[in-house]
Design a protein around this motif. Sequence first.
Motif, PDB file in Angstrom:
ATOM      1  N   ALA A   1       0.828  -1.213   0.000  1.00 17.74           N
ATOM      2  CA  ALA A   1       0.000   0.000   0.000  1.00 17.74           C
ATOM      3  C   ALA A   1       0.855   1.252   0.000  1.00 17.74           C
TER       4      ALA A   1
ATOM      5  N   VAL B   1      -2.473   4.600  -0.738  1.00 12.75           N
ATOM      6  CA  VAL B   1      -3.645   4.612   0.133  1.00 12.75           C
ATOM      7  C   VAL B   1      -4.010   3.177   0.479  1.00 12.75           C
TER       8      VAL B   1
ATOM      9  N   CYS C   1      -7.147   0.885   2.256  1.00 15.86           N
ATOM     10  CA  CYS C   1      -8.502   0.762   2.803  1.00 15.86           C
ATOM     11  C   CYS C   1      -8.573  -0.615   3.446  1.00 15.86           C
TER      12      CYS C   1
ATOM     13  N   LEU D   1     -13.415   8.476  -2.192  1.00 22.13           N
ATOM     14  CA  LEU D   1     -12.334   9.295  -2.743  1.00 22.13           C
ATOM     15  C   LEU D   1     -12.875  10.038  -3.956  1.00 22.13           C
TER      16      LEU D   1
ATOM     17  N   ILE E   1      -3.463   9.944  -7.157  1.00 24.04           N
ATOM     18  CA  ILE E   1      -2.566   9.014  -6.466  1.00 24.04           C
ATOM     19  C   ILE E   1      -1.447   8.713  -7.454  1.00 24.04           C
TER      20      ILE E   1
ATOM     21  N   LEU F   1      -3.169   2.000  -4.592  1.00 22.91           N
ATOM     22  CA  LEU F   1      -4.300   1.796  -3.686  1.00 22.91           C
ATOM     23  C   LEU F   1      -4.393   0.323  -3.337  1.00 22.91           C
ATOM     24  N   TYR F   2      -4.612   0.021  -2.064  1.00 22.53           N
ATOM     25  CA  TYR F   2      -4.752  -1.349  -1.568  1.00 22.53           C
ATOM     26  C   TYR F   2      -6.080  -1.434  -0.836  1.00 22.53           C
ATOM     27  N   CYS F   3      -6.973  -2.325  -1.286  1.00 19.25           N
ATOM     28  CA  CYS F   3      -8.271  -2.532  -0.632  1.00 19.25           C
ATOM     29  C   CYS F   3      -8.321  -3.934  -0.045  1.00 19.25           C
TER      30      CYS F   3
ATOM     31  N   ILE G   1     -14.752   5.323  -5.586  1.00 17.36           N
ATOM     32  CA  ILE G   1     -13.642   6.066  -6.166  1.00 17.36           C
ATOM     33  C   ILE G   1     -14.174   6.803  -7.390  1.00 17.36           C
TER      34      ILE G   1
ATOM     35  N   ILE H   1      -4.983   7.567 -11.007  1.00 17.42           N
ATOM     36  CA  ILE H   1      -4.018   6.663 -10.385  1.00 17.42           C
ATOM     37  C   ILE H   1      -2.944   6.409 -11.439  1.00 17.42           C
TER      38      ILE H   1
ATOM     39  N   ILE I   1      -3.950  -0.623  -8.486  1.00 21.70           N
ATOM     40  CA  ILE I   1      -4.871  -1.006  -7.405  1.00 21.70           C
ATOM     41  C   ILE I   1      -4.743  -2.499  -7.140  1.00 21.70           C
TER      42      ILE I   1
END
Length: 170
Positions: free
Chosen positions: A17, A20, A22, A30, A35, A48-50, A57, A62, A74
């Motif tokens: 990450a 960001v 999550c 967002l 990013i 981004l890491y979910c 979003i 990104i 992502i």
Amino acid sequence: HPIIENVIVSNNTSASAGGVMCWGGSNPRLTNVTITGNAATTNYGGGLYCNESSPVIKNVTITDNSANMYGGGIYIYASSAPTLDQVTITGNMANENGGGIYLDLANSVSVTNTILWNNGSQEIFLTSESDTITVAYSDIQGGQDSIVTNDNATITWGTGNIDVDPMFVD
């Protein structure tokens, strides 16, 4: 469930990450976020890491993020369900798979009005049969055939999708 608006997240480095994260039921919104230039130096999710999270979003860029393993732009993991609308994902790199978006383990992603272009190693990579992605009114480099799936993951290729160079201008 934070609301993150009009923010630039850039030039950060972490094992995972880079930009960001999550995590665990957080469902941030967002909007108008950039990013860029972030790196996950050991693992996943350069931009981004979910993980077990469902962010919304919207109007997000990104770009130019990297991951040592998966998900340069992502990384989506473990029962996450992000919604991407008017997102530009470009110039991201993952050393193994999913330069743009990488799905891993029971995720459901909705992509609308989005550009995925010039991400390396693939634009979108789905790992398991429990992963699903729905794409509509988006510009995906290589089209539906460029989406890599393992174990019969589900792709719903909706209407209005194109594969046309977006001709980005610097």
